[in-house]
Structure formats: structure tokens, C-alpha cells
Design a protein around this motif. Structure first.
Motif, PDB file in Angstrom:
ATOM      1  N   GLU A  86       0.937  -1.125   0.100  1.00 36.45           N
ATOM      2  CA  GLU A  86      -0.086  -0.075  -0.134  1.00 36.45           C
ATOM      3  C   GLU A  86       0.755   1.380  -0.007  1.00 36.45           C
ATOM      4  O   GLU A  86       0.538   2.190  -0.873  1.00 36.45           O
ATOM      5  N   ALA A  87       2.016   1.275   0.798  1.00 36.25           N
ATOM      6  CA  ALA A  87       2.596   2.509   0.907  1.00 36.25           C
ATOM      7  C   ALA A  87       3.543   2.836  -0.441  1.00 36.25           C
ATOM      8  O   ALA A  87       3.603   3.977  -0.538  1.00 36.25           O
ATOM      9  N   MET A  88       3.862   1.689  -0.882  1.00 37.94           N
ATOM     10  CA  MET A  88       4.716   1.936  -2.366  1.00 37.94           C
ATOM     11  C   MET A  88       3.571   1.935  -3.630  1.00 37.94           C
ATOM     12  O   MET A  88       4.393   2.511  -4.759  1.00 37.94           O
ATOM     13  N   ALA A  89       2.450   2.091  -3.307  1.00 37.04           N
ATOM     14  CA  ALA A  89       1.524   2.093  -4.173  1.00 37.04           C
ATOM     15  C   ALA A  89       1.620   1.129  -5.392  1.00 37.04           C
ATOM     16  O   ALA A  89       1.184   1.647  -6.421  1.00 37.04           O
ATOM     17  N   GLU A 108       7.851 -22.847 -19.704  1.00 42.59           N
ATOM     18  CA  GLU A 108       7.330 -21.815 -20.094  1.00 42.59           C
ATOM     19  C   GLU A 108       7.429 -20.751 -19.080  1.00 42.59           C
ATOM     20  O   GLU A 108       6.742 -19.589 -19.206  1.00 42.59           O
ATOM     21  N   LEU A 109       8.076 -20.811 -18.227  1.00 40.19           N
ATOM     22  CA  LEU A 109       8.576 -19.769 -17.073  1.00 40.19           C
ATOM     23  C   LEU A 109       8.851 -18.399 -17.763  1.00 40.19           C
ATOM     24  O   LEU A 109       8.265 -17.370 -17.226  1.00 40.19           O
ATOM     25  N   GLY A 110       9.764 -18.308 -18.835  1.00 42.98           N
ATOM     26  CA  GLY A 110      10.116 -17.240 -19.190  1.00 42.98           C
ATOM     27  C   GLY A 110       9.147 -16.319 -19.788  1.00 42.98           C
ATOM     28  O   GLY A 110       8.892 -15.082 -19.511  1.00 42.98           O
ATOM     29  N   ARG A 111       8.335 -17.083 -20.540  1.00 37.45           N
ATOM     30  CA  ARG A 111       6.908 -16.292 -21.251  1.00 37.45           C
ATOM     31  C   ARG A 111       6.025 -15.867 -19.975  1.00 37.45           C
ATOM     32  O   ARG A 111       5.416 -14.966 -20.293  1.00 37.45           O
ATOM     33  N   ARG A 112       5.903 -16.729 -18.941  1.00 37.29           N
ATOM     34  CA  ARG A 112       4.785 -16.312 -17.885  1.00 37.29           C
ATOM     35  C   ARG A 112       5.502 -15.109 -17.151  1.00 37.29           C
ATOM     36  O   ARG A 112       4.695 -14.000 -17.077  1.00 37.29           O
ATOM     37  N   ILE A 113       6.718 -14.906 -17.141  1.00 34.21           N
ATOM     38  CA  ILE A 113       7.338 -13.649 -16.337  1.00 34.21           C
ATOM     39  C   ILE A 113       7.199 -12.658 -17.246  1.00 34.21           C
ATOM     40  O   ILE A 113       6.936 -11.389 -16.718  1.00 34.21           O
ATOM     41  N   VAL A 114       7.331 -12.731 -18.621  1.00 39.13           N
ATOM     42  CA  VAL A 114       7.496 -11.481 -19.366  1.00 39.13           C
ATOM     43  C   VAL A 114       6.007 -11.045 -19.550  1.00 39.13           C
ATOM     44  O   VAL A 114       5.687  -9.819 -19.442  1.00 39.13           O
ATOM     45  N   THR A 115       5.134 -12.085 -19.631  1.00 37.66           N
ATOM     46  CA  THR A 115       3.714 -11.643 -19.958  1.00 37.66           C
ATOM     47  C   THR A 115       3.136 -10.958 -18.478  1.00 37.66           C
ATOM     48  O   THR A 115       2.380  -9.929 -18.768  1.00 37.66           O
ATOM     49  N   LEU A 116       3.524 -11.501 -17.599  1.00 36.99           N
ATOM     50  CA  LEU A 116       3.037 -10.738 -16.250  1.00 36.99           C
ATOM     51  C   LEU A 116       3.519  -9.160 -16.195  1.00 36.99           C
ATOM     52  O   LEU A 116       2.910  -8.430 -15.722  1.00 36.99           O
ATOM     53  N   PHE A 117       4.928  -9.302 -16.360  1.00 36.38           N
ATOM     54  CA  PHE A 117       5.314  -8.111 -16.059  1.00 36.38           C
ATOM     55  C   PHE A 117       5.000  -6.867 -17.006  1.00 36.38           C
ATOM     56  O   PHE A 117       4.752  -5.871 -16.633  1.00 36.38           O
ATOM     57  N   LEU A 118       5.212  -7.317 -18.084  1.00 34.50           N
ATOM     58  CA  LEU A 118       4.706  -6.085 -18.994  1.00 34.50           C
ATOM     59  C   LEU A 118       3.103  -5.864 -19.100  1.00 34.50           C
ATOM     60  O   LEU A 118       2.729  -4.653 -19.545  1.00 34.50           O
ATOM     61  N   GLY A 119       2.485  -6.907 -18.684  1.00 29.83           N
ATOM     62  CA  GLY A 119       0.917  -6.887 -18.461  1.00 29.83           C
ATOM     63  C   GLY A 119       0.630  -5.735 -17.526  1.00 29.83           C
ATOM     64  O   GLY A 119      -0.377  -4.834 -17.712  1.00 29.83           O
ATOM     65  N   VAL A 120       1.372  -5.733 -16.407  1.00 29.46           N
ATOM     66  CA  VAL A 120       1.235  -4.688 -15.344  1.00 29.46           C
ATOM     67  C   VAL A 120       1.466  -3.439 -15.860  1.00 29.46           C
ATOM     68  O   VAL A 120       0.665  -2.333 -15.725  1.00 29.46           O
ATOM     69  N   TRP A 121       2.521  -3.133 -16.672  1.00 26.62           N
ATOM     70  CA  TRP A 121       2.851  -1.817 -17.421  1.00 26.62           C
ATOM     71  C   TRP A 121       1.766  -1.305 -18.455  1.00 26.62           C
ATOM     72  O   TRP A 121       1.478  -0.165 -18.664  1.00 26.62           O
ATOM     73  N   GLU A 122       1.217  -2.359 -19.157  1.00 29.00           N
ATOM     74  CA  GLU A 122       0.335  -2.053 -20.282  1.00 29.00           C
ATOM     75  C   GLU A 122      -0.987  -1.339 -19.741  1.00 29.00           C
ATOM     76  O   GLU A 122      -1.717  -0.710 -20.541  1.00 29.00           O
ATOM     77  N   SER A 123      -1.471  -1.770 -18.477  1.00 30.59           N
ATOM     78  CA  SER A 123      -2.772  -1.020 -18.018  1.00 30.59           C
ATOM     79  C   SER A 123      -2.300   0.411 -17.549  1.00 30.59           C
ATOM     80  O   SER A 123      -1.415   0.543 -17.088  1.00 30.59           O
ATOM     81  N   ALA A 124      -3.462   1.270 -17.589  1.00 27.23           N
ATOM     82  CA  ALA A 124      -3.008   2.696 -17.565  1.00 27.23           C
ATOM     83  C   ALA A 124      -2.812   3.150 -16.077  1.00 27.23           C
ATOM     84  O   ALA A 124      -1.865   3.633 -16.002  1.00 27.23           O
ATOM     85  N   ASP A 125      -3.472   2.389 -15.073  1.00 25.51           N
ATOM     86  CA  ASP A 125      -3.059   2.492 -13.580  1.00 25.51           C
ATOM     87  C   ASP A 125      -1.782   2.139 -13.312  1.00 25.51           C
ATOM     88  O   ASP A 125      -1.116   2.513 -12.762  1.00 25.51           O
TER      89      ASP A 125
END
Length: 216
Positions: A86-89, A108-125
């Protein structure tokens, strides 16, 4: 003629208990919960994490900084991990992210990591929060230390255990460095053609490189 009797103790029994505390039972100097108590605790946590780092920060220290009882911090957040998020938002609970990363075949671990990480950045919030976090990390040693300690415990260590020896922690660290480099290039510097590349194309190009770190 009737004579009035003096009080037995010489002091009023209505304002103090036998322990000397106010009759309400609350310790002096600790405020009860109010309309913005949660926000004040988050602010105090952010300041305390920045000053002491994640490892040295306790919920009691945050409570002292906020001027509230430690029980209120537990009531609102449950534990230090929740308070840190919460503090780090952070836009996503790192523990949930780690659980999703390790849930599946190793190949498939590499693809899961990249997909999740970039997915966070792709949302506006997510992009807004991650951009603010990344800028803070590169400009403040205190914030960098806090993030380093917190994220190591919640993401890098579980992923390291999944990767396994040899050099599991080193390889997990290299994965993190690779991904944050991509984020810096695509979302902050906006270097072409990385900045306008299709997300699926980007995942296809990066995932094999991340998988190489995993396979050693």
C-alpha cells in the motif's frame, strides 16, 4: 448534627483507574481510529520505510510515527507485506505475482514472467504507478533500498527457489535487470521501435532471452 465524610482516597475515582491511566483504558498519546487514520498510517509507513528500509521497519515503528496504537495498523493492513504494498502504491500484490509465475511448467516460465510483468505496465493505472515507482527508485537511495528489500523477499526469493541451483539468485536478479531495462526503454525513455512495438511481438522476442537465464 451530621458531619460530612471525606473521600476515602483523596482523589476522584471517576477520572482515573487504579493504574493511573484515564478511565477509558487507552494509553496516553495514542489516538483511536478516525476518518483518515488509514491514510495517516500509509504516510507514516512510507516515511519509515524510506528512513529505515523494509527489513528494519516494524509495525510498531510505523504506529509510533503515525501516533496510533499498533493494533490499528494490524487492523487496517494485517502485516508488513500488505502495508509495504500500500505504501509503495504497487499496482499488483508481488506475492500473487510470484505465485502466478511459478504456477506452470518450467519450460514456459520465461514467457509467464514477461507476460505478467509487461501486462502490469500496459494497463493505464499500472503504468502510472510503475512509472512513479521506477523514477523514485532511480532518484532516491532510500526508496531503492526499500524496494530492493521488499521485492527480494516477495518475488525474487520464491522465483529463485523455483529456478533452483546453480546461481539461482543471480539468474533471478539478471531476469529482473533485463525486464526493468525493457520497461525503462519502452515506457520512460520511449525509444523507438521498442516503444511502439506490438505487445505480443515484444513478448515473443524477450521470452526466449529470459528462458535462457532460467535454463542456465
Amino acid at each position: 448534627m451530621t458531619t460530612a465524610r471525606p473521600p476515602a482516597s483523596g482523589r476522584s475515582s471517576s477520572s482515573r483507574s487504579s493504574s493511573g491511566r484515564p478511565a477509558s483504558g487507552r494509553s496516553p498519546g495514542r489516538r483511536p481510529g478516525g476518518p483518515d487514520t488509514r491514510g495517516e498510517i500509509v504516510k507514516a509507513a512510507r516515511e519509515t520505510f524510506a528512513e529505515k528500509g523494509f527489513a528494519a521497519t516494524s509495525l510498531r515503528a510505523v504506529a509510533r510515527q503515525a501516533g496510533v496504537d499498533a493494533a490499528l495498523v494490524h487492523h487496517y493492513f494485517g502485516g508488513k507485506d500488505e502495508l509495504f504494498i500500500e505504501a509503495m502504491a504497487l499496482p499488483l500484490d508481488p506475492r500473487q505475482m510470484a505465485a502466478r509465475i511459478v504456477d506452470g511448467p518450467r519450460s514456459e516460465l520465461g514467457r509467464r514472467i514477461v507476460t505478467l510483468f509487461l501486462g502490469v505496465w500496459e494497463s493505464a493505472d499500472g503504468r502510472q504507478r510503475m512509472t512513479a515507482m521506477l523514477r523514485s527508485v532511480v532518484t532516491s537511495e532510500a526508496v531503492a533500498r526499500t524496494m530492493r528489500e521488499g521485492m527480494t523477499g516477495m518475488i525474487l526469493e520464491p522465483v529463485s527457489r523455483f529456478i533452483g541451483p546453480p546461481d539461482a539468485r543471480l539468474r533471478a536478479g539478471l531476469i529482473a535487470g533485463h525486464l526493468f531495462g525493457v520497461a525503462l526503454t519502452r515506457y520512460l525513455v520511449e525509444l523507438e521501435p521498442v516503444a511502439d512495438a506490438d505487445l505480443s511481438t515484444l513478448i515473443d522476442r524477450i521470452a526466449p532471452a529470459i528462458q535462457q537465464y532460467i535454463d542456465g
